[in-house]
Design an enzyme around this catalytic site. Structure first.
Site, PDB file in Angstrom:
ATOM      1  N   SER B  19       0.592  -1.150  -0.252  1.00  0.00           N
ATOM      2  CA  SER B  19      -0.081   0.045   0.133  1.00  0.00           C
ATOM      3  C   SER B  19       0.917   1.454   0.047  1.00  0.00           C
ATOM      4  CB  SER B  19      -0.948  -0.162   1.273  1.00  0.00           C
ATOM      5  OG  SER B  19      -0.041  -0.027   2.466  1.00  0.00           O
ATOM      6  N   GLY B  21       5.209   3.136  -0.218  1.00  0.00           N
ATOM      7  CA  GLY B  21       6.784   2.986  -0.230  1.00  0.00           C
ATOM      8  C   GLY B  21       7.423   1.916  -1.016  1.00  0.00           C
ATOM      9  N   ALA B  93       6.189  -5.630   4.057  1.00  0.00           N
ATOM     10  CA  ALA B  93       5.705  -5.168   4.939  1.00  0.00           C
ATOM     11  C   ALA B  93       6.811  -4.915   6.281  1.00  0.00           C
ATOM     12  CB  ALA B  93       4.477  -5.961   5.609  1.00  0.00           C
ATOM     13  N   TYR B 157      14.974  -2.324  16.324  1.00  0.00           N
ATOM     14  CA  TYR B 157      14.783  -2.488  15.023  1.00  0.00           C
ATOM     15  C   TYR B 157      15.848  -2.953  14.382  1.00  0.00           C
ATOM     16  CZ  TYR B 157      14.098  -0.601  10.394  1.00  0.00           C
ATOM     17  OH  TYR B 157      13.831  -0.584   8.914  1.00  0.00           O
TER      18      TYR B 157
END
Lengths: 77, 253
Positions: B19, B21, B93, B157
């Site tokens: 959806s 990038g 994602a 991350y």
């Protein structure tokens, strides 16, 4: 949350002695204040007050009171 | 006779995070190369926007939340039934988290690992099921240069992206006999909505410093899409277990 409570939470997050901050301190004079402290302040504001603080807002701050001003609407006392 | 070694004509390719990038850019490039693209994301409206950008009319939308990790295998079977046997999966994602380690809570870390790592493992498990892949195929994960280097405030991350790199190698070994290749693209800083979010947390000076660390400047989603499709297509036929760093020179320092 009161201003005093938020200051105590900030002291705790920055790992500095309780009662160190009353708001008048100049940020660049604080030994603990650096770019990581700014991230910590953002995380605290988000976690405790649900306020999204931006990096540029913090750059414009000279004192601890300026920092509190960003989230002022959410503080009492 | 002209040939295109990245031709994807007729290949059913699932793109997660489609959806926005990098996922959106990969979907667009795949459609331009003839693939039949299955767009996966949580938001129907945004997926519809991506769909409207694609070339050709053979594409479809699958609204699905990849954090429902236990549901991925059954869902993937349905995707194959609805769209045909799947040739490739591009897993774009993911979430980012810029948070000092002293403020981190285990729940935040677990949520990040669920979308960035557990969903990838479950997608691979699901893709290899009988009746899902087209007698083999290719999986490409999108990680980050942060899987190779560290940065303040990004420990969780970085851990999630480093996990993807080791996952890529292990899956490549395990799935080679099933003729499934597994690779990973590790982008540097790319101009996406995710960068916009990071910019809110960083100062202009910090952003300028990050950009200066990339000799070729910030990348675009299209730059990453090229690498993803290179690994998916015939051009990647003899490549598996690789992490392709695409970072404008960031890690060359």
């Amino acid at each position: 949350m009161t201003k005093a409570d938020f200051l105590r939470a900030l002291e705790d997050s920055l790992e500095i002695d309780e009662g160190t901050l009353d708001g008048a301190q100049v940020l660049e004079d604080l030994e603990c204040w650096d770019s990581m402290s700014a991230l910590i302040y953002m995380a605290l504001a988000d976690e405790q007050l649900h306020v999204a603080v931006t990096g540029d807002q913090i750059v414009s701050c000279k004192t601890v009171n300026d920092l509190l001003g960003i989230v002022g609407d959410k503080l009492t006392g | 006779m002209m040939i295109n070694p990245m031709d994807m004509t007729g290949r059913v390719t699932v793109v997660t995070g489609a959806s926005s990038g990098i996922g959106r850019a990969a979907s667009l490039l795949l459609s331009q190369l003839g693939a039949r693209v299955v767009l996966v994301g949580r938001n129907q409206d945004r997926l519809s926007q991506t769909l409207a950008m694609l070339e050709g009319s053979q594409h479809s939308i699958e609204v699905f939340d990849l954090t429902s990790t236990d549901d991925i295998p059954a869902w993937m079977k349905l995707v194959a039934q609805r769209n045909g046997l799947i040739s490739g999966v591009v897993h774009c994602a993911g979430e980012q988290l810029i948070f000092p380690v002293r403020m981190l809570k285990s729940q935040q870390v677990e949520e990040l690992l669920r979308i960035n790592v557990v969903s990838a493992i479950m997608l691979a498990k699901s893709f290899r099921q009988h009746g899902v892949n087209d007698s083999g195929g290719a999986i490409v994960f999108v990680s980050s240069v942060m899987g190779e280097v560290g940065a303040p405030g990004r420990s969780a991350y970085c851990a999630s992206k480093g996990a993807l790199h080791s996952l890529t190698k292990s899956l490549a070994m395990e799935l080679a006999k099933e003729r499934i290749r597994v690779n990973c693209v590790a982008p540097g800083t790319v101009k996406t909505e995710m960068l916009d979010e990071a910019q809110n947390l960083l100062t202009d000076a910090q952003i300028a410093e990050i950009e200066s660390m990339q000799p070729l400047g910030f990348g675009t989603p299209r730059d990453i899409a090229h690498a993803l499709v290179f690994l998916l297509a015939e051009t990647g036929r003899w490549i598996t277990g690789s992490v392709l760093i695409v970072d404008g020179g960031y890690t060359a320092h």
